[in-house]
Design an enzyme around this catalytic site. Structure first.
Site, PDB file in Angstrom:
ATOM      1  N   ARG A  40      13.004 -21.122 -25.872  1.00 27.52           N
ATOM      2  CA  ARG A  40      13.517 -22.467 -25.846  1.00 27.52           C
ATOM      3  C   ARG A  40      14.769 -21.963 -26.361  1.00 27.52           C
ATOM      4  NH1 ARG A  40      10.009 -22.961 -23.991  1.00 27.52           N
ATOM      5  NH2 ARG A  40       8.268 -24.275 -25.447  1.00 27.52           N
ATOM      6  N   SER A  97       7.818 -31.401 -30.031  1.00 31.47           N
ATOM      7  CA  SER A  97       7.881 -30.287 -30.868  1.00 31.47           C
ATOM      8  C   SER A  97       9.825 -30.152 -31.911  1.00 31.47           C
ATOM      9  CB  SER A  97       7.806 -28.776 -30.976  1.00 31.47           C
ATOM     10  OG  SER A  97       6.830 -28.712 -29.649  1.00 31.47           O
ATOM     11  N   GLU A 121      14.257 -27.453 -33.053  1.00 26.92           N
ATOM     12  CA  GLU A 121      14.294 -26.702 -32.253  1.00 26.92           C
ATOM     13  C   GLU A 121      15.183 -28.267 -30.803  1.00 26.92           C
ATOM     14  OE1 GLU A 121      10.725 -26.473 -29.572  1.00 26.92           O
ATOM     15  OE2 GLU A 121      10.930 -27.894 -27.669  1.00 26.92           O
TER      16      GLU A 121
END
Ligand SMILES: Cc1cc2nc3c(=O)[nH]c(=O)nc-3n(C[C@H](O)[C@H](O)[C@H](O)COP(=O)(O)OP(=O)(O)OC[C@H]3O[C@@H](n4cnc5c(N)ncnc54)[C@H](O)[C@@H]3O)c2cc1C
Length: 339
Positions: free
Chosen positions: A165, A239, A335
């Site tokens: 990520r 998320s 995130e």
């Protein structure tokens, strides 16, 4: 010249749908629009932000500068061999529509990334990933417009410094570029990734004996729809936190108190711990805090249930981070890009 609009509500421009406004906003359809806007006083005098579909962004505050909505379109075959096909895609194209386009043309490699919301241009920013596949596995290169100089610069795979990520665009180059196109190298002869999550089980349920990229995409869509809330009905950004990676020593220490701890092995003996499991162990799954809360089926997803504000979402996130830190001595990092 693209029109610069004053005081634009961002509610419909990000999937958390919090009330926030941009001082200025404009829509870009190509590099020419960026060059034209760059000559304007508004561009020169204000902070800039590129926005795709806003599915990984939370506005906690109004944005005091110019937001550029990236709508650059186009899909072009730039190279072909017996094994691969290279597609150059406009950064404002919708990611899931690109996946479906590839499936209909039998181009393999991104079927496991079906139904991820957002634009193609944002996909390299956090190296999107799901069901055992990350964007970087098919990434060839991208073009990015440097906001300061107005130059278009090519980044190949190694320039992007991809990680979990993560890419250079979330690190040292954050907010310095507008990605205008992305080239992917897709496979003519698919290699299937079926061993992650429930893909194989769902294919069995679907009665699929010989998988294809289409049936894998359908299985992924089924799994995602059964677990993840649709942002149109329940505003969210997927998320909220990244899965933390901890040392072997830390993991072994935790194992004595939490023998059921879930993990995935990482490089150098490190362990990746599912953040959803940690959050669940702290009792947050399904819990509401005023107008916002944690999704009942997936503890990693924060939901804006009832017109909550960006601050309410951030306060809930901080409370979750504090509990996880206290119980496991693990720090959770968002995130989502919080502004
Ligand atoms: C229900 C749901 C499920 C999700 N599932 C996943 C998943 O499985 N895997 C995963 O990895 N992600 C997932 N996400 C997160 C999200 O879909 C991805 O991060 C996606 O790539 C974001 O695209 P976007 O266009 O909406 O980005 P935005 O939210 O618009 O932008 C994200 C960041 O990238 C920057 N940016 C966007 N476009 C450009 C550009 N062209 N040039 C420069 N900077 C740019 C923005 O400034 C911002 O900082 C999910 C989100 C939701 C809502």
């Amino acid at each position: 010249m693209p029109q610069i609009i004053d005081n634009v509500s961002l509610r419909d421009h990000h999937t958390f749908a919090t009330e926030a406004a941009a001082r200025y906003a404009a829509t870009i359809l190509g590099v020419e629009d960026l060059l034209t806007l760059r000559a304007s006083q508004v561009w020169q005098d204000n902070p800039l932000l590129i926005l795709g579909s806003g599915s990984n962004t939370l506005f906690q505050n109004d944005f005091p500068g110019l937001i550029l909505f990236n709508r650059i379109q186009g899909i072009e075959i730039v190279k072909e061999s017996s094994e691969h096909i290279w597609l150059k895609v406009g950064a404002g194209e919708n990611w899931h529509e690109l996946v479906q386009y590839c499936i209909s043309h039998e181009y393999a490699g991104i079927e496991n990334l079906s139904l991820i919301p957002g634009t193609v241009g944002a996909a390299p920013i956090q190296n999107i990933g799901a069901y055992g596949v990350e964007l970087e596995s098919v990434f060839e290169e991208l073009t990015a417009f440097e906001l300061k100089s107005g130059k278009s610069i090519r980044f190949d795979h190694s320039d992007c410094n991809f990680g979990y990520r993560f890419s250079i665009f979330k690190g040292e180059c954050i907010n310095q570029f507008c990605i205008t196109d992305v080239t992917l190298r897709l496979n003519k002869h698919p290699t299937f990734h079926l061993d992650y999550g429930q893909i194989q089980d769902v294919l069995n349920e679907m009665g699929v004996i010989t998988p294809s990229i289409r049936s894998i995409s359908e299985a992924v869509i089924k799994i995602r729809q059964s677990k993840l809330p649709d942002p149109i009905q329940l505003p969210n950004a997927g998320s909220f936190f990244k899965n933390p990676v901890i040392s072997k020593e830390h993991f072994e220490k935790l194992l004595t108190s939490f023998p059921n701890i879930k993990y995935y092995p990482e490089k150098n003996n490190m362990k990746k711990i599912p953040a959803a499991w940690l959050i669940e162990q702290c009792g947050w799954r399904g819990k509401r805090s005023g107008r916002v809360g944690v999704h009942e089926k997936q503890a990693l997803v924060i939901i804006n249930y009832d017109h909550g504000s960006g601050s309410e979402i951030c306060n809930l996130a901080k409370a979750i981070q504090a509990d996880v830190k206290q119980k496991f001595d693990i720090e959770l990092f968002p995130e989502v890009c919080i502004l």
